[in-house]
Design a protein around this motif. Structure first.
Motif, mmCIF file in Angstrom:
data_model
loop_
_atom_site.group_PDB
_atom_site.id
_atom_site.type_symbol
_atom_site.label_atom_id
_atom_site.label_comp_id
_atom_site.label_asym_id
_atom_site.label_seq_id
_atom_site.Cartn_x
_atom_site.Cartn_y
_atom_site.Cartn_z
ATOM 1 N N HIS A 63 0.955 -0.983 -0.073
ATOM 2 C CA HIS A 63 0.185 -0.486 -0.045
ATOM 3 C C HIS A 63 0.689 0.967 -0.248
ATOM 4 O O HIS A 63 1.630 0.897 0.944
ATOM 5 C CB HIS A 63 -1.322 -0.267 0.826
ATOM 6 N N VAL A 64 0.832 2.257 -1.337
ATOM 7 C CA VAL A 64 2.032 3.512 -1.333
ATOM 8 C C VAL A 64 0.669 4.608 -1.163
ATOM 9 O O VAL A 64 0.180 4.992 -1.734
ATOM 10 C CB VAL A 64 2.496 3.038 -2.522
ATOM 11 N N GLU A 65 1.582 5.284 -0.009
ATOM 12 C CA GLU A 65 0.163 6.685 -0.088
ATOM 13 C C GLU A 65 1.149 8.765 0.090
ATOM 14 O O GLU A 65 2.328 7.509 0.119
ATOM 15 C CB GLU A 65 0.258 6.980 1.452
ATOM 16 N N PRO A 66 0.595 9.161 -0.811
ATOM 17 C CA PRO A 66 1.399 10.129 -0.899
ATOM 18 C C PRO A 66 1.272 10.998 0.289
ATOM 19 O O PRO A 66 0.512 10.789 1.044
ATOM 20 C CB PRO A 66 0.825 11.057 -1.667
ATOM 21 N N GLN A 67 2.733 11.356 0.743
ATOM 22 C CA GLN A 67 2.611 11.810 1.561
ATOM 23 C C GLN A 67 3.025 14.045 1.719
ATOM 24 O O GLN A 67 3.264 14.100 0.961
ATOM 25 C CB GLN A 67 4.628 11.529 2.450
ATOM 26 N N GLU A 68 2.026 14.065 2.349
ATOM 27 C CA GLU A 68 1.230 15.349 2.341
ATOM 28 C C GLU A 68 2.477 16.256 3.630
ATOM 29 O O GLU A 68 2.574 15.935 4.626
ATOM 30 C CB GLU A 68 0.492 15.446 2.021
ATOM 31 N N GLY A 69 3.284 16.709 3.000
ATOM 32 C CA GLY A 69 4.416 17.113 3.649
ATOM 33 C C GLY A 69 5.339 16.571 4.693
ATOM 34 O O GLY A 69 5.670 15.426 3.824
ATOM 35 N N LEU A 70 5.346 17.322 5.398
ATOM 36 C CA LEU A 70 6.758 16.104 6.314
ATOM 37 C C LEU A 70 5.815 15.256 7.559
ATOM 38 O O LEU A 70 4.692 15.302 6.971
ATOM 39 C CB LEU A 70 6.998 17.492 7.512
ATOM 40 N N ALA A 71 6.535 14.115 7.692
ATOM 41 C CA ALA A 71 6.307 12.642 7.140
ATOM 42 C C ALA A 71 5.557 12.643 9.619
ATOM 43 O O ALA A 71 6.579 13.894 9.821
ATOM 44 C CB ALA A 71 6.923 11.942 7.820
ATOM 45 N N ASP A 72 4.869 12.508 10.340
ATOM 46 C CA ASP A 72 4.602 12.696 11.601
ATOM 47 C C ASP A 72 5.104 11.129 12.008
ATOM 48 O O ASP A 72 4.309 9.717 12.529
ATOM 49 C CB ASP A 72 3.205 12.726 11.915
ATOM 50 N N ILE A 73 6.427 11.175 11.810
ATOM 51 C CA ILE A 73 7.482 9.507 12.239
ATOM 52 C C ILE A 73 6.559 9.321 13.617
ATOM 53 O O ILE A 73 6.929 8.359 13.743
ATOM 54 C CB ILE A 73 8.685 10.508 12.837
ATOM 55 N N ARG A 74 6.533 9.687 14.761
ATOM 56 C CA ARG A 74 5.985 9.163 16.042
ATOM 57 C C ARG A 74 4.205 8.544 15.536
ATOM 58 O O ARG A 74 3.861 7.751 16.251
ATOM 59 C CB ARG A 74 5.048 10.274 17.249
ATOM 60 N N ARG A 75 3.508 8.920 15.072
ATOM 61 C CA ARG A 75 2.317 8.148 14.600
ATOM 62 C C ARG A 75 1.915 7.339 13.357
ATOM 63 O O ARG A 75 1.224 6.686 12.510
ATOM 64 C CB ARG A 75 1.561 9.711 14.596
ATOM 65 N N ALA A 76 3.885 7.396 13.276
ATOM 66 C CA ALA A 76 3.788 6.175 11.717
ATOM 67 C C ALA A 76 2.888 5.419 12.483
ATOM 68 O O ALA A 76 3.044 4.369 13.518
ATOM 69 C CB ALA A 76 5.232 5.943 11.702
ATOM 70 N N ARG A 77 2.476 3.863 11.342
ATOM 71 C CA ARG A 77 1.557 3.124 11.399
ATOM 72 C C ARG A 77 2.487 1.887 12.119
ATOM 73 O O ARG A 77 2.433 0.855 13.126
ATOM 74 C CB ARG A 77 0.534 2.736 10.160
ATOM 75 N N LYS A 78 3.827 1.768 11.976
ATOM 76 C CA LYS A 78 4.707 0.449 11.932
ATOM 77 C C LYS A 78 6.005 0.892 12.961
ATOM 78 O O LYS A 78 6.814 2.032 12.424
ATOM 79 C CB LYS A 78 6.005 0.784 10.527
ATOM 80 N N GLN A 79 6.284 0.886 13.632
ATOM 81 C CA GLN A 79 6.783 1.244 14.962
ATOM 82 C C GLN A 79 7.605 -0.217 15.089
ATOM 83 O O GLN A 79 8.541 0.346 15.830
ATOM 84 C CB GLN A 79 5.990 1.563 16.375
ATOM 85 N N GLU A 80 7.582 -1.140 14.914
ATOM 86 C CA GLU A 80 8.727 -1.917 15.471
ATOM 87 C C GLU A 80 9.489 -2.353 15.056
ATOM 88 O O GLU A 80 10.316 -1.146 14.283
ATOM 89 C CB GLU A 80 8.189 -4.189 15.021
ATOM 90 N N VAL A 81 10.855 -2.230 16.346
ATOM 91 C CA VAL A 81 12.555 -2.206 15.887
ATOM 92 C C VAL A 81 12.864 -3.196 15.287
ATOM 93 O O VAL A 81 12.549 -3.995 15.530
ATOM 94 C CB VAL A 81 13.297 -1.986 17.387
ATOM 95 N N VAL A 82 12.951 -2.920 14.238
ATOM 96 C CA VAL A 82 14.018 -4.068 13.575
ATOM 97 C C VAL A 82 15.264 -4.763 14.204
ATOM 98 O O VAL A 82 16.067 -3.941 14.899
ATOM 99 C CB VAL A 82 14.142 -3.753 11.938
ATOM 100 N N GLU A 83 15.717 -5.862 13.327
ATOM 101 C CA GLU A 83 16.875 -6.982 14.005
ATOM 102 C C GLU A 83 18.074 -6.052 13.695
ATOM 103 O O GLU A 83 18.587 -5.780 12.325
ATOM 104 C CB GLU A 83 16.135 -7.812 13.460
ATOM 105 N N THR A 84 18.164 -6.714 14.638
ATOM 106 C CA THR A 84 20.165 -5.825 14.611
ATOM 107 C C THR A 84 21.070 -6.704 14.580
ATOM 108 O O THR A 84 21.103 -7.781 14.960
ATOM 109 C CB THR A 84 20.572 -4.726 15.361
ATOM 110 N N VAL A 85 22.148 -6.608 13.200
ATOM 111 C CA VAL A 85 22.857 -8.472 13.238
ATOM 112 C C VAL A 85 24.343 -7.917 12.770
ATOM 113 O O VAL A 85 24.677 -6.671 12.253
ATOM 114 C CB VAL A 85 22.284 -9.031 11.776
ATOM 115 N N LYS A 86 25.180 -8.203 13.238
ATOM 116 C CA LYS A 86 26.041 -7.605 13.140
ATOM 117 C C LYS A 86 27.459 -8.950 12.735
ATOM 118 O O LYS A 86 27.335 -9.888 12.411
ATOM 119 C CB LYS A 86 27.469 -7.674 14.597
ATOM 120 N N VAL A 87 28.053 -7.849 11.706
ATOM 121 C CA VAL A 87 29.309 -9.103 11.054
ATOM 122 C C VAL A 87 30.418 -8.412 10.738
ATOM 123 O O VAL A 87 30.308 -6.879 10.566
ATOM 124 C CB VAL A 87 28.555 -8.824 9.090
#
Ligand code: FAD
Ligand code: SF4
Ligand code: SF4
Ligand code: FES
Lengths: 161, 491
Positions: free
Chosen positions: B93-117
């Motif tokens: 699902h793609v939506e246009p972003q009118e102006g600046l993004a509201d990062i705090r209200r972004a739908r996806k908030q999960e923290v991604v995995e960190t991998v060290k190499v």
């Protein structure tokens, strides 16, 4: 104005730079003309000529043709990235043959009537394709043109069917 | 729906991938695997992808390589996604972003995995410089991690349909996109090269650890601890100030090149091109091949900037080259409808009464490139402003090492040139890294010496590239001088 201001080179400029073959050579049979007057870092033509007819010491020098070695085979025409090589044949009566590079649609075919363009893109008459072959999707097209236009015609345009 | 896809082209065959459906706002968009989201939307007629935060002005496609932020959109709830370098995927699902993004209200908030190499060499950027560097290092047995922001390897080569100039040893005579295919394939054959596409190197941390945000389908925070790093993030096209320059349809010439040559999407019907450097000249020719009319090419200087042979190619097809001309205005509502060019005198003042109006839907800007040096600046490398190199660039040794030890620079990011020099610099950087890693002996040292000699004393001696050579000379120092710079002594 020089070619660097206009974007096209004139026969006078070519002559002055020593890039035109002598008349006797032209009348003997096909020979290449390199309209590559600027010192750019390129030496593709030197490597692709099977007859070692093109000379260059440092990679940026302008190519110099040995008109006695060049047989006008046209192998270099579609391989020059600058599309600056043209084979001219003035040995036949009435018509001159010019082999030039072409990278557009429609695809060229033997017998097609085409518009002849000069170095400024102005139509200067009509010609007929006598031969067309491809190297890596660049065509080398040989067209017959009115004999007095050999130093003018440098492109073709094939009208859409 | 309009269809801007190109189906027949004199040079390219667009073998489109599997059909993919995704949502834009609430509409279903049909696309092909391998297209970026923006390219797929452009192909069916969309031109406005975002709005400016304050004035709500439309934002269109500009760079098409993830450098300008004009296309920031929300993809599956993730804001600030550059849809020009995000591949289409089924069902997103793609939506246009009118102006600046509201990062705090972004739908996806999960923290991604960190991998060290850990690795011998990290290469940032998979353009000609990065690919060549990775290959040379891999051949000599180094363990290599290659990260590339774009989902396709090859950098700017993927859109270059012309046959290359330069030396046969560096693919002279071969078309750019083919070189990209050859190198990308080769890189994947090495089991000691680990490639992360969609991987953006966002920061350099203490001890040579680089943070890489892997975006897209399987997001990841990759922390790479590398003994040596070669960064070759390339360049961005410069913008130009004029009235209406925000209108969609005003685009980097390279942006249009990406649309038509990489994705087979016609960028418009009629264009004016601003700037007569090689990029502008080449792209004008390629526009004709893609069936776009080129009404004029304007150059503010009295002379053509690029190589004569490129100018002659478009001139003999009837393209007007207007020297001492530039654009004053683009006109249109929400997209370009007209462009106004004007003549300039020798002191670059517009000459009144010389305005010419062109009915075009594209204004392509090719007034030069600017090295992308964010990564080096953030890493703390000592930089210098060099106009001949395109702007701010890191100071480096003859072996391409910056003032940050074990961090090397290559390609356009080291100062704008072209792909052949990017290959050579990439190779020199790789040979230097090998020497540091203890993986290179006398043969590597000799090869490096030869290459440096060829690059500086032959290739760059060509009069048409002398200016770039002078620029690079200003930022290239000996090992001893670099030691002094590292101690805080400024040259
Ligand atoms: C838009 C454009 C069009 C051009 N067209 C032509 C042309 O037609 N003919 C010609 O001769 N020359 C052209 N050039 C110039 C030539 O292509 C470049 O000189 C050459 O590609 C430089 O190679 P490079 O490896 O330094 O960078 P690039 O080829 O730009 O490759 C850089 C790569 O690094 C990736 N990257 C950037 N930042 C990061 C990061 N932080 N983390 C991870 N990856 C990153 C990018 O996604 C990209 O794939 C063009 C340049 C540009 C910018
Ligand atoms: S026409 Fe043939 S012989 Fe003459 S320079 Fe070209 S390749 Fe060589
Ligand atoms: S191959 Fe073409 S562009 Fe290159 S030097 Fe020869 S004539 Fe000039
Ligand atoms: S960042 Fe997407 S168009 Fe520039």
């Amino acid at each position: 104005m020089s070619y660097k201001e206009k974007g096209y080179i004139t026969p006078e400029e070519l002559e002055k730079l020593g890039l035109l073959p002598p008349r006797e050579r032209l009348e003997k049979g096909p020979v290449v003309i390199a309209e590559c007057p600027e010192e750019i870092p390129c030496n593709i033509c030197v490597h692709v000529c099977p007859f070692k007819a093109i000379k260059m010491d440092k990679i940026y020098e302008i190519p110099r043709i040995d008109w006695n070695k060049c047989i006008g085979c046209g192998v270099c025409v579609p391989q020059c990235p600058g599309q600056a090589l043209f084979v001219v044949d003035l040995s036949k009566p009435g018509q001159a043959l010019i082999t030039l590079p072409y990278e557009f649609l429609p695809r060229p075919e033997k017998g097609m009537r085409v518009k002849l363009l000069n170095r400024q893109g102005k139509p200067v008459g009509e010609g007929v394709i006598v031969k067309a072959w491809q190297h890596d999707r660049t065509w080398a097209v040989t067209v017959s043109v009115p004999k007095d236009k050999w130093l003018e015609v440098r492109a073709i345009w094939i009208p859409e069917k | 729906m309009p269809d801007y896809r190109i189906y027949e082209h004199p040079i390219l065959d667009f073998r489109r991938g599997r059909r993919v459906r995704f949502y834009y706002r609430d509409k279903v968009i049909e696309a092909y695997e391998g297209e970026s989201i923006l390219a797929a939307l452009y192909a069916v007629g969309y031109r406005v992808f975002n709005r400016s935060p304050k004035l709500g002005l439309p934002r269109g496609a500009y760079c098409m390589i993830g450098k300008c932020s004009s296309c920031l959109s929300i993809v599956d709830g993730v804001p600030n996604t550059r849809i020009c370098i995000e591949p289409v995927r089924e069902g997103i699902h793609v939506e246009p972003q009118e102006g600046l993004a509201d990062i705090r209200r972004a739908r996806k908030q999960e923290v991604v995995e960190t991998v060290k190499v850990e690795t011998d060499l990290l290469v940032v950027g998979g353009g000609p410089a990065g690919l060549k560097a990775a290959l040379v290092a891999a051949e000599h047995g180094a363990d290599v991690v290659l990260v590339n922001d774009h989902f396709v390897l090859g950098g700017q080569l993927v859109k270059q349909t012309h046959k290359f100039f330069g030396s046969r040893d560096y693919f002279g005579g071969t078309r750019g996109f083919r070189i990209a295919e050859i190198l990308s394939k080769k890189v994947k054959e090495y089991s000691n090269v680990h490639v992360y596409t969609n991987g953006f190197a966002y920061g350099y941390f203490k001890g040579g650890v680089v943070g890489v945000a892997v975006h897209g389908e399987h997001p990841l925070n990759l922390l790479v601890k590398a003994k040596t790093i070669i960064a070759a993030p390339g360049a961005a096209e410069k913008g130009l100030d004029f009235e209406g320059n925000y209108l969609p349809g005003v685009m980097g010439a390279g942006g249009a090149q990406t649309l038509m040559n990489q994705y087979g999407v016609r960028p418009g019907d009629k264009a004016v091109v601003i700037g007569s450097g090689n990029v502008g000249l080449i792209i004008a020719y390629q526009l004709l091949q893609a069936g776009v009319k080129v009404e004029a090419l304007a150059e503010i200087l009295p002379r053509i900037g690029g190589w004569f042979v490129h100018a002659a190619k478009i001139r003999r097809l009837g393209v007007k080259i207007l020297t001492r001309h530039s654009i004053v205005r683009a006109i249109g509502s929400d997209r370009v409808e007209k462009a106004v060019l004007q003549a300039y005198d020798e002191r670059f003042r517009p000459i009144p009464g010389t305005e010419k109006e062109f009915d075009v839907d594209l204004v392509l800007i090719s007034i030069g490139l600017q090295p992308d040096t964010k990564f080096f600046a953030q890493a703390g490398a000592v930089m210098k402003w060099v106009p001949e190199a395109g702007g701010l660039v890191p100071i480096r040794t003859w072996g391409q090492e910056t003032s940050v030890e074990n961090l090397f620079v290559a390609g356009d990011a080291s100062g704008i040139e072209e792909a052949t020099t990017a290959f050579i610099e990439g190779e020199i950087a790789a040979l230097s890294a090998l020497l540091k890693l203890g993986l290179g002996g006398k043969e590597v040292e000799e090869r490096r010496g030869k290459l440096i000699d060829f690059l500086w004393n032959e290739y760059r001696m060509a009069p048409v590239v002398r200016r770039a050579r002078e620029g690079k000379l200003k930022v290239t120092v000996s090992e001893e001088e670099m030691e002094k710079i590292r101690m805080g002594e400024f040259p």
